[in-house]
Design an enzyme around this catalytic site. Structure first.
Site, short mmCIF file in Angstrom:
data_model
loop_
_atom_site.label_atom_id
_atom_site.label_comp_id
_atom_site.label_asym_id
_atom_site.label_seq_id
_atom_site.Cartn_x
_atom_site.Cartn_y
_atom_site.Cartn_z
N CYS A 39 -36.58 25.34 5.67
CA CYS A 39 -36.25 23.92 5.89
C CYS A 39 -35.74 23.29 4.60
CB CYS A 39 -37.46 23.15 6.40
SG CYS A 39 -38.12 23.81 7.94
N ARG A 46 -35.58 24.80 15.45
CA ARG A 46 -34.41 24.22 14.76
C ARG A 46 -33.36 23.88 15.82
NH1 ARG A 46 -35.76 25.41 9.52
NH2 ARG A 46 -37.14 27.20 9.40
C1 BEZ Z 1 -39.51 27.59 6.90
O1 BEZ Z 1 -39.49 28.37 5.94
O2 BEZ Z 1 -38.83 26.58 6.94
C2 BEZ Z 1 -40.38 27.93 8.06
C3 BEZ Z 1 -40.54 29.25 8.41
C4 BEZ Z 1 -41.38 29.56 9.49
C5 BEZ Z 1 -42.02 28.56 10.18
C6 BEZ Z 1 -41.83 27.23 9.82
C7 BEZ Z 1 -41.00 26.91 8.77
#
Ligand code: BEZ
Length: 235
Positions: free
Chosen positions: A52, A135
Site C-alpha cells: 500500500c 485493492r
Molecule cells: C501490503 O503490503 O500492502 C499488504 C499485504 C498483504 C495484506 C495487506 C496489505
C-alpha cells in the site's frame, strides 16, 4: 441452515453508490462533490503496510497527471482517520522509494472503520479477507456513472500506468465515438464501430481512405496522439 449474506457489488453502468465520509481532506459527499470530474475511487487493505505504501507513493506522484485529464483520486481503507494521518506523515517524512521522496498525499483518504462504504462497493471480499478491503479501483465519469472496475488481491500492487491508460481510453471512446483495441495507447489506431459491415462504417467516415478493415467486423482508423491528448487534456 447458514444465513446467506447479501453483498452489494456495483456494476459497470450503475450510478456510483452515494455516501458521506470523513477523509484526510475533510468531509465529502460522494459522488456529488465530484460532479463534472472523472474520479477514481480506490481501496487499499491497510495503512502502514508495504504494498500500500508503494502504491500511495506512486499514485500521489501521478496526481497532477490525472488532474490534467480531469480525473480526481479518492482512497479508502477500513482504518481510522488518525491512522491515515500518521501513515501519510510517515510516507512524507521518512520513506524514500524508487526515487520518490517527500511525497505528499493531497487527495482524500476515507476512514471507513464501520466498513459501510467498503461493503457498499463490494470491496470486502471474504475469500480474500473479512477484515480488510481488497485493492478495488472504480472509474467514475463526470455524471457519476461507474465506467470500469478493476479488483486486485491483497498481495498484488496495481499498475498505475494502466489506471491512467484506462482513464484516457474511456475519455477517448466518449470523445470520438470509437473503441480502443488491446494494449491501446494514444497514437495507436482506434476501432470504428461497424454497424453491420465495413462498408457501412466506411460510408460514415470523413477520411475513408484512412480506414483499415481486417474483416467486415473489425475496422480501425488512425487518430493522432496530439488530437487525442489535446481533446482530453484541453491543451
Ligand atoms: C501490503 O503490503 O500492502 C499488504 C499485504 C498483504 C495484506 C495487506 C496489505
Amino acid at each position: 441452515m447458514e444465513e446467506k449474506q447479501v453483498v452489494s457489488m456495483p456494476r459497470i453502468g450503475d450510478p456510483a453508490p452515494e455516501f458521506k465520509a470523513v477523509t484526510t481532506q475533510g468531509n465529502i459527499s460522494f459522488p456529488a462533490d465530484y460532479n463534472g470530474s472523472w474520479v477514481i475511487l480506490f481501496s487499499h487493505p491497510a495503512d502502514f503496510t508495504p504494498v500500500c505504501t508503494s502504491e500511495f507513493m506512486t499514485f500521489a506522484s501521478m496526481e497532477a497527471k490525472f488532474a490534467e485529464a480531469n480525473c480526481k483520486l479518492v482512497g479508502l481503507s477500513v482504518d481510522g482517520l488518525y491512522s491515515h494521518i500518521a501513515w501519510l506523515r510517515t510516507i512524507k517524512e521518512k520513506i524514500e522509494y524508487k526515487g520518490m521522496k517527500n511525497v505528499e498525499v493531497n487527495f482524500p483518504l476515507i476512514e471507513d472503520i464501520t466498513m459501510d462504504v467498503a461493503k457498499k462497493y463490494g470491496m470486502i471480499q471474504p475469500g480474500e479477507s473479512n477484515t480488510k478491503a481488497v485493492r478495488a479501483v472504480f472509474f467514475i465519469d463526470p455524471k457519476g456513472i461507474i465506467r470500469a472496475i478493476i479488483y486486485y488481491p491483497l498481495s498484488l500492487g496495481r499498475n498505475f500506468d494502466e489506471l491512467y491508460r484506462v482513464v484516457i481510453a474511456l475519455q477517448t471512446a466518449d470523445a470520438f465515438s470509437v473503441a480502443t483495441p488491446a494494449d491501446w495507447r494514444p497514437g495507436d489506431d482506434v476501432i470504428v464501430p461497424t454497424a453491420g459491415s465495413c462498408g457501412v462504417a466506411k460510408s460514415r467516415m470523413e477520411n475513408k481512405e484512412d480506414m483499415k478493415c481486417y474483416d467486415w467486423f473489425f475496422c480501425t482508423k488512425p487518430i493522432d496522439k496530439e488530437k487525442v491528448m489535446k481533446t482530453i487534456l484541453k491543451k
